[in-house]
Every structure is written in C-alpha cells, then in structure tokens.
Design a protein around this motif. Structure first.
Motif, PDB file in Angstrom:
ATOM      1  N   HIS A  49      -5.271  69.424  -2.577  1.00 37.45           N
ATOM      2  CA  HIS A  49      -4.600  70.271  -1.584  1.00 37.45           C
ATOM      3  C   HIS A  49      -3.241  70.751  -2.091  1.00 37.45           C
ATOM      4  O   HIS A  49      -2.889  71.927  -1.926  1.00 37.45           O
ATOM      5  N   GLU A  50      -2.478  69.852  -2.714  1.00 32.48           N
ATOM      6  CA  GLU A  50      -1.159  70.241  -3.220  1.00 32.48           C
ATOM      7  C   GLU A  50      -1.270  71.338  -4.267  1.00 32.48           C
ATOM      8  O   GLU A  50      -0.532  72.328  -4.230  1.00 32.48           O
ATOM      9  N   ALA A  79      -3.718  73.453  -4.786  1.00 36.17           N
ATOM     10  CA  ALA A  79      -4.204  74.690  -4.178  1.00 36.17           C
ATOM     11  C   ALA A  79      -3.096  75.387  -3.400  1.00 36.17           C
ATOM     12  O   ALA A  79      -2.944  76.619  -3.471  1.00 36.17           O
ATOM     13  N   ALA A  80      -2.298  74.623  -2.660  1.00 41.85           N
ATOM     14  CA  ALA A  80      -1.221  75.219  -1.870  1.00 41.85           C
ATOM     15  C   ALA A  80      -0.117  75.774  -2.757  1.00 41.85           C
ATOM     16  O   ALA A  80       0.391  76.878  -2.524  1.00 41.85           O
ATOM     17  N   PRO A 118      -0.428  78.187   0.938  1.00 41.98           N
ATOM     18  CA  PRO A 118      -0.865  77.193   1.930  1.00 41.98           C
ATOM     19  C   PRO A 118      -2.000  77.673   2.831  1.00 41.98           C
ATOM     20  O   PRO A 118      -2.826  76.873   3.262  1.00 41.98           O
ATOM     21  N   ALA A 139      -5.230  77.179   0.960  1.00 43.15           N
ATOM     22  CA  ALA A 139      -5.354  75.892   0.264  1.00 43.15           C
ATOM     23  C   ALA A 139      -6.617  75.126   0.635  1.00 43.15           C
ATOM     24  O   ALA A 139      -7.289  74.552  -0.229  1.00 43.15           O
ATOM     25  N   ALA A 146      -9.207  74.322  -2.243  1.00 40.37           N
ATOM     26  CA  ALA A 146      -9.372  72.910  -2.598  1.00 40.37           C
ATOM     27  C   ALA A 146     -10.829  72.484  -2.456  1.00 40.37           C
ATOM     28  O   ALA A 146     -11.358  71.728  -3.282  1.00 40.37           O
TER      29      ALA A 146
END
Length: 549
Positions: free
Chosen positions: A293-294, A296-297, A302, A305, A309
């Motif tokens: 997630h991090e 991708a964001a 965001p 994400a 992800a």
C-alpha cells in the motif's frame, strides 16, 4: 548492473532514498577485473565510482573472477601435467599478485572487490600442486594470495561470492572459506542456494560461515520475468530478509537492479522489491500489506493505491503459475523454452536443496508432489534425463529410481500443468482488471505504464498456457499410440492455434518492454518453433507430426 550510463546514473540517484551505502559495478560494467584494461570500461568504472561517492555511497565494489581462462597466464607457469599451472611455483604467485596490483592501479578509487573464486575460468582446483592436496586448500590459497594485495597492501575490502550447482559443491565452497587465513575477508551469498528461483529454500550454509556475510537478492527477476512482466513480490524478499536478520553473521543485503541493457527496475512497478528490502530493514515489524500500500500510494497516488496494490500483490501467484510448472522453473532465464533447455529438469530443481524433496502446489492443483518422482520424472523430456548434468549433480535420484529413463508424460500430468497455467492466466487477467479500475485515479503516464506491465503479463501467461498444451500433449501423442485420438489432436492444435494468435499479439504489441537479457518479443518466435516442430514433425521425436483434426 548493465553498462548503460543512463541506467547506472538512475540507480545511483535512487540509492539515497533507500539508504544504500554499497554499490557494485558488475556484469556488463566489469565482470572480470582484467576488463579495466579496456579504456572504455576503465573510464566508465572510474566515472561511476566518483558519481557514487559524490552521491554519498561509502563503498563502491568492483567484480572479479579468479582464475581467468588458462591461456591468460604465461606459458612459463603452465608446467604441470596437461599444461596446468604449477601452484607450487612461487614465481607464478609473484606474477599473479603483480597482475592484481596493475589492474587495481587503473581503478584507484574503488573500495572493495567482489571475488567469485569457484566454477570460474581455469578453476584453481584443477591446477597442479603437490602441497595443496584438496580442492578446498587450493581455493583457500588462491583467496589468500588475492587478499594479500587487495586487503593487506591496498587496504580494500574483499568479499568472496559463494556459488554451487549442487549441495556437495556448496559444501566444498564453505570448506574452502573456512581455510582462508586472512581474517578481514568477508563473504557475499545469494539468498537462495545455486540461483534465484522462487521455489528454492533459503541458503542454509550462510549460518555456518564464520565471517561477516552480505546476502544478495535478485530484485530484477533474472529467472522470473526480468521486470518486463509482473515481478512485484515483497513477500518473497521480506520473508527471506527476516530469516537472515536473525543470523548474527549477516551484516546487510545487496540487490540486483537490472538484467542487462535498459532493463533496470528503477522507475518501474518492479521497484517495489527494492522498497520492500529497505522498508523491512528499517522496520522489522512492517507488514507486507503495508509495503504494497505504501509503495502504491507513494508512487501512483493515494486514490489509486488500493487497486494498484491489489494488482501488484498478484505477481508472485502469476509467475509461479506461468514460468514455473508444478514447482519447478520451466523458463530459460525467463524465456519460453520447455525444451531443449534441460536445466529446468535437473540443475534448477528446488528438490536438490530440500529434504525431503517435496512441495505443495496450489494454483488450482492443490496437491503434494515429490520433486523428482512426480515432477521431474513426468515433466522432463527423455533427452534431459540422459544429459550428463543430471548424473553429475544428482546421481542419487537415478540410483534411487526417482527419475527413470524415457518419457513419462501422462494425461494426468498434462491436466495438472494446464490447471496451473489456466490459473496463471486468470490471476493475470484479474490483475489487469485492477489496473483498469484504478485508471481514473492514475496519471496518464502511470496508467500506461501499469497497463503495459500487466498486458505483457497476460500475453505471457496465455502464450505459456497455449504452448504447454501443445508441447506436453505432443509428447503424450508421440509416446502412446492409444492417445492419438481426435480429442488429443484437438487439444494440441487448440494450443498451437492459440499460441499463433497470442504470438502475433506479442509481435505487434506497441509497448514491448525495455531491452535486456530476455527479449520479450522473441517469445513469439519461440512459440513458432513449437508450431513447426509439432505440425511438421520434430526430429527429437522421430519426426512424428500431428495432423490437424
């Protein structure tokens, strides 16, 4: 690293955010230290060394292999039996060390050398000595001579890169390292024994090395897609990293960033592998889901994400269903090649490193397999069972009757393989749908990048499914006349026709991926070879052709 200046500069620029303090100039930049005598390579190595130091990278290492080819060394030292080097001749070692001094003088600002000292060139263990009576002694003595110049005289670091095709070779390597006298020599070992296969276990020899060890990870996927298809698997790297973090002799990690030419993963979705290693080093408790997630964001925003992800997290499932068959890698350095490439059926089998050699295959198959009795004995073509490599590296599987001569492919194993390939196609298509869903929240350039990444993945999965049906079906057709039914002919020809259709889509695909060792578009031509062999008759199989039903 590849010898692309732009690529190398991009890697150096990315080092600071990942807190990287160690860079290796390897492969296409300098594979053997002797290459620095070439003016272009010398200039590039020195430029990149300065650039790395200027970017705050404290240690720049350069690769080497020793011994080099036998004819590199003057004939006056090749006085042993059969023209081998006499390792007991002090004059040879004086020449040898002076050669290192001269080479190191050409790259004065490097900080360390990564030395592969086994399975290379003239192979010191094959040279003559009355004093050094074992392979381990010869290998260790070689290392100490190199260390005398690199470590003692120059004050540089020296890392020994371990390698072995099979467990006995690894034992010899570990034995040699134990005999090295220089106390300042360190070691670099791959995270997996032999090579970077996803189904291989962790390298159990690392815990037995009584020296500081760097663990090497392949973030670029040499055998697993080389960043051209879905190659994002934080779970793979984090799981191994956390194991090695428990070992007191492990001092850090290194990660490959490309597989030649312009195949660098910096600035691509595959860069998540570098992010995962850095993030898990920084925070041993961070979850894999958080890493997905991090990344991708941070990279794609965001709002997109969650879907990005989701797509990336399917990479491992896809590749282990598409480029692997029932737990063994059946691609040739990512390239489509079920045959004649034999390493898939002996050298690269994970069962060499697992005791008992058993795996559980999910992917819709949901069955436990013995790597040799079940997987290799059925999937391997007969020619690969007689390949000397199998006997040399795993004689015990022949002695125990785990692998027997002849072609033993059956309809049941064809069903297992196609079930797995179908699963890979479905998951790849699902990942592409995730990207399309995220499209409205992505910048146009990000959407095009991710869309191409997963479209290539889908095409690769479909091509492997089609060729696997035709190839393994053909082998059944050839070996068992009772299987030469209309149904089997139709299965084979459906595979051939599907492969032709997908191959044309690959040939004309507008975003074919950056250059590198694996030429993704070339798989279309590889598929055409199977069409010709099966429809016209393959000489390996008595020239038997399958007529269209």
């Amino acid at each position: 690293m590849s010898d692309s200046d732009a690529g190398a500069d991009a890697v150096i620029a990315a080092a600071k955010p990942y807190r990287i303090n160690h860079l290796q100039l390897s492969h296409e930049i300098v594979h053997d230290l002797r290459e620095v005598r070439e003016p272009a390579k010398q200039a590039q190595a020195n430029r990149l060394t300065k650039a790395a130091h200027d970017a705050g990278i404290a240690e720049v290492a350069i690769w080497d292999h020793s011994l080099y080819d036998l004819d590199y060394y003057p004939a006056e030292f090749r006085t042993g039996p059969g023209g081998t080097i006499d390792l007991d001749d002090p004059a040879f070692w004086e020449w040898f060390k002076q050669d290192y001094r001269e080479m190191l003088h050409l790259v004065p600002d490097i900080d360390s050398v990564i030395l592969t000292f086994i399975e290379t060139g003239a192979r010191v263990e094959r040279q003559h000595s009355a004093k050094l009576t074992t392979a381990e002694q010869k290998l260790a003595y070689l290392v100490d001579q190199v260390a005398e110049v690199i470590v003692d005289e120059r004050g540089l670091g020296l890392y020994l890169r371990t390698f072995g095709y099979f467990p006995e070779e690894m034992e010899r390597t570990i034995g040699a390292i134990a005999l090295v006298r220089n106390p300042h020599v360190k070691v670099m070992a791959k995270a997996t024994p032999h090579d970077f296969f996803l189904t291989h276990p962790n390298d159990s020899t690392i815990s037995r090395i009584d020296r500081p060890v760097l663990v090497e990870y392949d973030a670029a996927g040499e055998y697993n897609g080389q960043g051209k298809i879905a190659n994002a698997w934080p779970e793979e790297h984090v799981q191994r990293l956390r194991h090695y973090q428990t070992l007191p002799n492990v001092i850090g990690y290194v990660a490959r960033t490309d597989r030649y030419d312009e195949s660098r993963i910096i600035g691509t979705p595959t860069e998540i592998n570098l992010y995962a290693l850095a993030r898990a080093t920084e925070d041993p408790r961070v979850s894999v889901e958080t890493i997905y997630h991090e990344f991708a964001a941070r990279t794609y925003g965001p709002r997109a994400a969650r879907d990005v992800a989701s797509a990336l997290s399917k990479s491992y499932e896809i590749v282990t269903s598409v480029l692997y068959s029932l737990g063994t890698n059946t691609a040739n350095h990512s390239r489509l090649d079920y045959e004649p490439y034999c390493s898939s059926y002996h050298r690269s089998v994970a069962g060499k490193w697992i005791d008992p050699p058993v795996t559980y295959v999910r992917h819709g198959v949901n069955k436990r397999f013995h790597f040799w009795i079940d997987v290799v004995d059925h999937l391997s073509p007969a020619a690969c069972k007689t390949d000397p490599t199998l006997a040399r590296e795993a004689q015990y599987v022949l002695d125990r009757g785990w692998v027997t001569m002849g072609d033993h492919m059956t309809p049941k194993y064809l069903e297992y393989v196609l079930t797995e390939k179908d699963h890979g196609v479905r998951v790849a298509e699902s990942a592409l749908r995730d990207v399309v869903k995220a499209g409205r929240d992505l910048k146009p350039e990000h959407f095009e990048q991710l869309k191409a990444y997963f479209e290539r993945t889908v095409l690769t999965a479909r091509l492997h499914r089609a060729v696997a049906a035709a190839y393994f079906g053909y082998r059944i057709y050839v070996r068992d006349e009772q299987q030469r039914t209309t149904k089997m002919k139709r299965l084979i020809w459906d595979g051939l026709d599907d492969a032709q259709r997908v191959a044309e889509q690959i040939r004309t695909y507008p975003v074919p991926a950056a250059g590198g060792e694996w030429d993704w578009v070339r798989d279309a031509a590889e598929a055409a070879k199977y069409h010709d062999r099966i429809s016209q008759g393959w000489d390996r199989y008595g020239g038997i052709a399958v007529p269209r039903p």
